[in-house]
Design a protein around this motif. Sequence first.
Motif, mmCIF file in Angstrom:
data_model
loop_
_atom_site.group_PDB
_atom_site.id
_atom_site.type_symbol
_atom_site.label_atom_id
_atom_site.label_comp_id
_atom_site.label_asym_id
_atom_site.label_seq_id
_atom_site.Cartn_x
_atom_site.Cartn_y
_atom_site.Cartn_z
ATOM 1 N N SER A 1 92.271 24.472 21.428
ATOM 2 C CA SER A 1 93.043 25.684 21.674
ATOM 3 C C SER A 1 93.140 25.858 23.180
ATOM 4 O O SER A 1 92.116 25.962 23.862
ATOM 5 C CB SER A 1 92.363 26.902 21.042
ATOM 6 O OG SER A 1 93.037 28.096 21.393
ATOM 7 N N GLY B 1 99.678 27.466 18.407
ATOM 8 C CA GLY B 1 98.445 28.005 18.976
ATOM 9 C C GLY B 1 97.311 27.009 19.052
ATOM 10 O O GLY B 1 96.366 27.207 19.821
ATOM 11 N N PHE B 2 97.388 25.920 18.265
ATOM 12 C CA PHE B 2 96.304 24.943 18.209
ATOM 13 C C PHE B 2 96.863 23.521 18.213
ATOM 14 O O PHE B 2 97.986 23.287 17.770
ATOM 15 C CB PHE B 2 95.456 25.152 16.946
ATOM 16 C CG PHE B 2 94.861 26.520 16.834
ATOM 17 C CD1 PHE B 2 93.646 26.818 17.417
ATOM 18 C CD2 PHE B 2 95.542 27.526 16.155
ATOM 19 C CE1 PHE B 2 93.106 28.084 17.337
ATOM 20 C CE2 PHE B 2 95.017 28.799 16.062
ATOM 21 C CZ PHE B 2 93.790 29.075 16.653
ATOM 22 N N GLY C 1 99.754 29.698 14.908
ATOM 23 C CA GLY C 1 98.657 30.642 14.717
ATOM 24 C C GLY C 1 98.556 31.227 13.333
ATOM 25 O O GLY C 1 97.522 31.792 12.975
ATOM 26 N N TYR D 1 85.227 28.958 15.762
ATOM 27 C CA TYR D 1 86.333 29.886 15.973
ATOM 28 C C TYR D 1 86.423 30.860 14.794
ATOM 29 O O TYR D 1 86.261 30.478 13.635
ATOM 30 C CB TYR D 1 87.646 29.109 16.104
ATOM 31 C CG TYR D 1 88.778 29.904 16.707
ATOM 32 C CD1 TYR D 1 89.014 29.878 18.077
ATOM 33 C CD2 TYR D 1 89.605 30.687 15.908
ATOM 34 C CE1 TYR D 1 90.062 30.610 18.633
ATOM 35 C CE2 TYR D 1 90.641 31.419 16.462
ATOM 36 C CZ TYR D 1 90.859 31.376 17.823
ATOM 37 O OH TYR D 1 91.893 32.099 18.370
#
Length: 346
Positions: free
Chosen positions: A179, A216-217, A236, A271
Amino acid sequence: MKKKLFTILLCGIMVLGITGCGTGKQRDKQQKENENYTKELVQCLENELVGYLTTEEDHLMEIPLSEIKAVDHNKIEYYKGSYASEHPDNRYVIVYPKNGTYDFDVMKDFDQYFYSKFPVYQSDFVSSITIYVHSQNNDIDFNNIINKCQISNDMDSGKSIPSKTMNKLKDTKKIVIKSSKNVLGTISNQDKLTEILNTISSSKQYGDFFLCDGNGFDFELYDKNNQLIDTIYVWGDGNRLIPSSIHSGCSYYSISNDLDLRRIIEEETNYVFYSILNFGDYDKQKQQFIYNDSKYGYYLNSENTNEILIQFTLNHQIMTLKYALENQYISAEKVVHDYPDILVKR
């Protein structure tokens, strides 16, 4: 200095293939279809929730809207609240605001109703309908309920990821999850790798119009020689992805096998997907102690600790931040890092 701070969860909905153009009659027809769809959706949600919350010995008891204190009734288009007669802590509320418009000052009363009664409850949002539930274990699977109730498009019409790309990904022996270039974790378990590759393979691309919100990742896929094969951009919401090797513009593929890649991220890394819900006053001058560990004491920048809540995204559980810290749902250090204006240590 004292100011009001609100954290609001928003849900974006994009319907492909429908534009704002057309005649008045066409728009009226579309509006009527949307109204019918909402009624069907609400009825289905109610039926599913009743199945989760009641037994053969129960019958439903009404929770009148007047019991939800201070609610502006004129801003509520549809409301239904019920609890199980023999298991009164099993209860749900479904709310559709006027014109489908989310109003924080109205909706916060429903949250306050639940968090004043229970240390933990669940909530979710679909098509402008907000659902609140409390059950014995607070483990209702909202994704399952919503998937049963939503009217879906023809999922066979989508375009799959090119076979050339998928054949290349089959050599994956390791996945590194990142991330913003920060490494969150590494996956090398073959069963988990197979699950992820099957999910990527199941994804479909629908239409030519996409929400340009960006991923987002990054899931970096490596072969047995530790050579990078490809990077899968993951959005995300956990339901959209695209290999970087074929990425262009705003396009993406939507997962069709019901796996939320955010669950993989939480299972395989430290996370946590969550948000802070603040229903009180943000005031640094009225810090309240709520928790301590072996090194630090932790303080909320708020006068009322019961009005700072945390919502865990994937299981939809909501509780006070104080309760979450005391019962180790989340670490205080993480909250301090993510929300320094809410929680401080000293």
